[in-house]
Design a protein around this motif. Structure first.
Motif, PDB file in Angstrom:
ATOM      1  N   ALA A 268     -16.249 -28.112 -48.674  1.00  0.00           N
ATOM      2  CA  ALA A 268     -16.301 -29.358 -47.923  1.00  0.00           C
ATOM      3  C   ALA A 268     -17.656 -29.540 -47.257  1.00  0.00           C
ATOM      4  N   PHE A 269     -18.088 -30.787 -47.219  1.00  0.00           N
ATOM      5  CA  PHE A 269     -19.286 -31.181 -46.483  1.00  0.00           C
ATOM      6  C   PHE A 269     -18.789 -31.858 -45.210  1.00  0.00           C
ATOM      7  N   ILE A 270     -19.097 -31.280 -44.061  1.00  0.00           N
ATOM      8  CA  ILE A 270     -18.588 -31.772 -42.784  1.00  0.00           C
ATOM      9  C   ILE A 270     -19.749 -32.321 -41.966  1.00  0.00           C
ATOM     10  N   ALA A 271     -19.527 -33.501 -41.375  1.00  0.00           N
ATOM     11  CA  ALA A 271     -20.588 -34.136 -40.595  1.00  0.00           C
ATOM     12  C   ALA A 271     -20.026 -34.799 -39.346  1.00  0.00           C
ATOM     13  N   ARG A 272     -20.861 -34.871 -38.338  1.00  0.00           N
ATOM     14  CA  ARG A 272     -20.559 -35.740 -37.204  1.00  0.00           C
ATOM     15  C   ARG A 272     -21.107 -37.098 -37.604  1.00  0.00           C
ATOM     16  N   TYR A 273     -20.204 -38.030 -37.816  1.00  0.00           N
ATOM     17  CA  TYR A 273     -20.585 -39.348 -38.310  1.00  0.00           C
ATOM     18  C   TYR A 273     -21.255 -40.157 -37.209  1.00  0.00           C
ATOM     19  N   GLY A 274     -20.794 -39.967 -35.998  1.00  0.00           N
ATOM     20  CA  GLY A 274     -21.371 -40.656 -34.853  1.00  0.00           C
ATOM     21  C   GLY A 274     -20.393 -40.656 -33.702  1.00  0.00           C
ATOM     22  N   GLY A 275     -20.888 -40.591 -32.495  1.00  0.00           N
ATOM     23  CA  GLY A 275     -20.018 -40.616 -31.331  1.00  0.00           C
ATOM     24  C   GLY A 275     -18.939 -39.564 -31.431  1.00  0.00           C
ATOM     25  N   ASP A 276     -17.683 -40.015 -31.476  1.00  0.00           N
ATOM     26  CA  ASP A 276     -16.546 -39.089 -31.579  1.00  0.00           C
ATOM     27  C   ASP A 276     -15.888 -39.171 -32.949  1.00  0.00           C
TER      28      ASP A 276
ATOM     29  N   ILE B 169     -11.649 -38.988 -32.515  1.00  0.00           N
ATOM     30  CA  ILE B 169     -10.931 -38.422 -31.379  1.00  0.00           C
ATOM     31  C   ILE B 169     -10.223 -39.550 -30.635  1.00  0.00           C
ATOM     32  N   ASN B 170      -8.934 -39.389 -30.442  1.00  0.00           N
ATOM     33  CA  ASN B 170      -8.151 -40.395 -29.718  1.00  0.00           C
ATOM     34  C   ASN B 170      -8.444 -40.326 -28.228  1.00  0.00           C
TER      35      ASN B 170
END
Length: 172
Positions: free
Chosen positions: A77-85, A42-43
């Motif tokens: 698709a495999f979707i993940a929150r990688y970290g933070g934003d 996220i910008n």
């Protein structure tokens, strides 16, 4: 219990631990050259938190998760929150029209931003296993991450040149 270990509690996406586990699994079970990794960031996320508060920042993270789920809904698709934003998507390379999914994300961001008191956009980077020296899991991740940050810097340049965040979206 398993959900708590492998799911991000805020976005309900897979978490980084499950992302790592899944990436190891897919690189062992399918042809490695078929693994396509996309990173999203996220910008200017800090300004959302600083200006509108962390509750709104959390809301933005959930909205991005929903956009990614919707854009990739008809894929495996495999979707993940990688970290933070940061978010990650793992796809098989043969998934038709990967760019069309990114365009769906971008269009959804435009629509979403119109209803918010701030602009929300993403920087994007991708990597394909076996291409451009991405021949290990670590180098695959590094390649996608590097491209994502390059995209972020290019967007910042565009902002400076145009002096307006409304003039760009996540896909250059």
């Amino acid at each position: 219990m398993k959900k708590e270990i492998f799911q991000d509690p805020l976005t309900k996406l897979n978490n980084r631990r499950e992302f790592q586990r899944h990436l190891v699994k897919v690189t062992k079970t399918i042809r490695k050259e078929d693994v396509f990794l996309i990173f999203f960031d996220i910008n200017d996320f800090k300004s959302i938190n600083d200006t509108f508060g962390h509750v709104e920042g959390d809301r933005a993270l959930v909205m991005i998760a929903q956009i990614l789920n919707a854009a990739f809904s008809n894929t495996k698709a495999f979707i993940a929150r990688y970290g933070g934003d940061e978010f990650a998507v793992i796809l098989k390379k043969e998934e038709p029209e990967i760019l069309s999914y990114l365009k769906k994300v971008d269009a959804s961001l435009v629509t979403l931003s119109a209803s918010l008191p701030y602009n929300i956009s993403l920087s994007v980077g991708y990597s394909i296993y076996g291409e451009e020296n991405a021949n290990t899991i670590e180098s695959l991740i590094q390649s996608a991450d590097k491209k994502m940050y390059w995209n972020k810097e290019e967007q910042k340049k565009t902002i400076c040149e145009n002096e307006s965040m409304a003039s760009f979206h996540s896909i250059p």
